[in-house]
Design an enzyme around this catalytic site. Structure first.
Site, PDB file in Angstrom:
ATOM      1  N   SER A   1      28.113  49.278  82.667  1.00  0.00           N
ATOM      2  CA  SER A   1      29.428  48.819  83.119  1.00  0.00           C
ATOM      3  C   SER A   1      30.528  49.000  82.080  1.00  0.00           C
ATOM      4  CB  SER A   1      29.358  47.354  83.588  1.00  0.00           C
ATOM      5  OG  SER A   1      28.447  47.239  84.673  1.00  0.00           O
TER       6      SER A   1
ATOM      7  N   GLU B   1      21.053  50.656  76.833  1.00  0.00           N
ATOM      8  CA  GLU B   1      21.588  50.258  78.132  1.00  0.00           C
ATOM      9  C   GLU B   1      20.836  49.025  78.631  1.00  0.00           C
ATOM     10  OE1 GLU B   1      23.599  53.821  80.208  1.00  0.00           O
ATOM     11  OE2 GLU B   1      21.492  53.917  80.736  1.00  0.00           O
TER      12      GLU B   1
ATOM     13  N   GLU C   1      16.530  53.726  85.356  1.00  0.00           N
ATOM     14  CA  GLU C   1      16.230  54.030  86.759  1.00  0.00           C
ATOM     15  C   GLU C   1      14.984  54.908  86.873  1.00  0.00           C
ATOM     16  OE1 GLU C   1      20.190  55.385  87.708  1.00  0.00           O
ATOM     17  OE2 GLU C   1      20.887  53.342  87.353  1.00  0.00           O
TER      18      GLU C   1
ATOM     19  N   ASN D   1      27.071  59.943  83.068  1.00  0.00           N
ATOM     20  CA  ASN D   1      25.849  60.118  83.850  1.00  0.00           C
ATOM     21  C   ASN D   1      26.249  59.959  85.316  1.00  0.00           C
ATOM     22  OD1 ASN D   1      23.401  60.013  85.135  1.00  0.00           O
ATOM     23  ND2 ASN D   1      22.701  58.111  84.170  1.00  0.00           N
TER      24      ASN D   1
ATOM     25  N   LYS E   1      24.561  60.404  87.845  1.00  0.00           N
ATOM     26  CA  LYS E   1      23.436  59.985  88.699  1.00  0.00           C
ATOM     27  C   LYS E   1      23.425  60.879  89.961  1.00  0.00           C
ATOM     28  CE  LYS E   1      23.681  55.515  86.501  1.00  0.00           C
ATOM     29  NZ  LYS E   1      23.445  54.084  86.537  1.00  0.00           N
TER      30      LYS E   1
ATOM     31  N   GLY F   1      25.496  49.134  86.399  1.00  0.00           N
ATOM     32  CA  GLY F   1      25.977  49.139  87.776  1.00  0.00           C
ATOM     33  C   GLY F   1      26.266  47.757  88.332  1.00  0.00           C
TER      34      GLY F   1
ATOM     35  N   HIS G   1      15.923  56.989  81.200  1.00  0.00           N
ATOM     36  CA  HIS G   1      16.893  56.085  81.833  1.00  0.00           C
ATOM     37  C   HIS G   1      16.135  54.970  82.563  1.00  0.00           C
ATOM     38  CE1 HIS G   1      20.038  54.537  84.427  1.00  0.00           C
ATOM     39  NE2 HIS G   1      20.887  55.057  83.563  1.00  0.00           N
TER      40      HIS G   1
END
Ligand code: 13P
Length: 248
Positions: free
Chosen positions: A211, A166, A96, A9, A11, A172, A94
């Site tokens: 991560s 996730e 985010e 991904n 992003k 991240g 996701h």
């Protein structure tokens, strides 16, 4: 036996130059990889990735989808547009998108439905916040997130869905879930599916994201219920990404 799947991904990270270097690097190492490999790129680079990856085993995916087929939806991208470039996958839900763009469980379920209706495979993301884990609510959160989609599309539809667990606190941050933490939640997710259909629970791929890197990928993917990874930062360097792809 479930095939290992590794999806990158990217992003909102790319330029024409970096895409060229990254995809050429991935393509070079791909013949030695047994896993299915997907890159979920920003839309402006679809055409470039499609051209570079023609006749290769590299699969293209999107990072988001609009629920409408076409029309006055400024800034949005439809399933047909995604498919126009040969993409077969789309990340849905996701964290985010949930936290920054207000995507609720209901919106996510609707997007999963639209992806499936258009023969795109959703990489359906779920996962708890740090405070939810610390207050012992991880299982309640993933149950709510999964059940919203089961209610919308039905358990049979999971034959065409890839789940990505996730944990938000691992995305991240450089803090990876331990293999035990990840495996426990993956096994729980599979048990949730099994409450509806035992065969589908066994066949549904459940990827880990948060991560994941070349140093921890092998141990994570070796866990019984972890079928690969959804990779953010480490998918932006071909050597790191390939090393994760080879861990499966
Ligand atoms: P990182 O690998 O950068 O933690 O990101 C994970 C992720 O959000 C993939 O979708």
């Amino acid at each position: 036996m479930r095939q290992t799947i590794v999806a990158g991904n990217w992003k909102m990270n790319a330029s024409k130059e970096t895409v060229n270097t990254l995809v050429m690097g991935i393509l070079e190492g791909l013949p030695d990889v047994k896993s299915k490999v997907i890159v979920c790129t920003p839309y402006p680079y679809f055409s470039q990735v499609e051209a570079l990856a023609t006749h290769s085993q590299l699969n293209l995916g999107a990072q988001n989808i609009n629920i409408n087929a076409s029309g006055a939806f400024t800034g949005e991208v439809s399933a047909d547009m995604i498919k126009d470039f040969g993409a077969e996958y789309v990340i849905v839900g996701h964290s985010e998108r949930r936290s920054l763009y207000g995507e609720t469980d209901e919106i996510v379920a609707e997007k999963v439905q639209v992806a499936l209706d258009n023969k795109l495979t959703p990489l359906f993301c779920i996962g708890e916040l740090l405070e939810e884990r610390e207050s012992g609510n991880t299982e309640a959160v993933v149950t709510r997130q999964i059940n919203a989609v089961i209610e919308k599309v039905g358990i049979e539809a999971f034959k065409n869905i890839i789940i990505a667990y996730e944990p938000v606190w691992a995305i991240g941050t450089g803090v990876t879930a331990t293999p035990q933490q990840a495996q426990d939640t993956h096994a729980f997710i599979r048990s949730l599916l099994a409450e509806n259909d035992a065969d589908i629970a066994q066949s549904t791929p459940i990827l880990y994201g948060g991560s994941m890197n070349p140093a921890n990928a092998e141990e994570l993917i070796a866990c019984a219920d972890i079928d690969g990874g959804l990779i953010g930062g480490a998918s932006l360097k071909s050597e790191d990404f390939l090393s994760i792809c080879k861990a499966g």
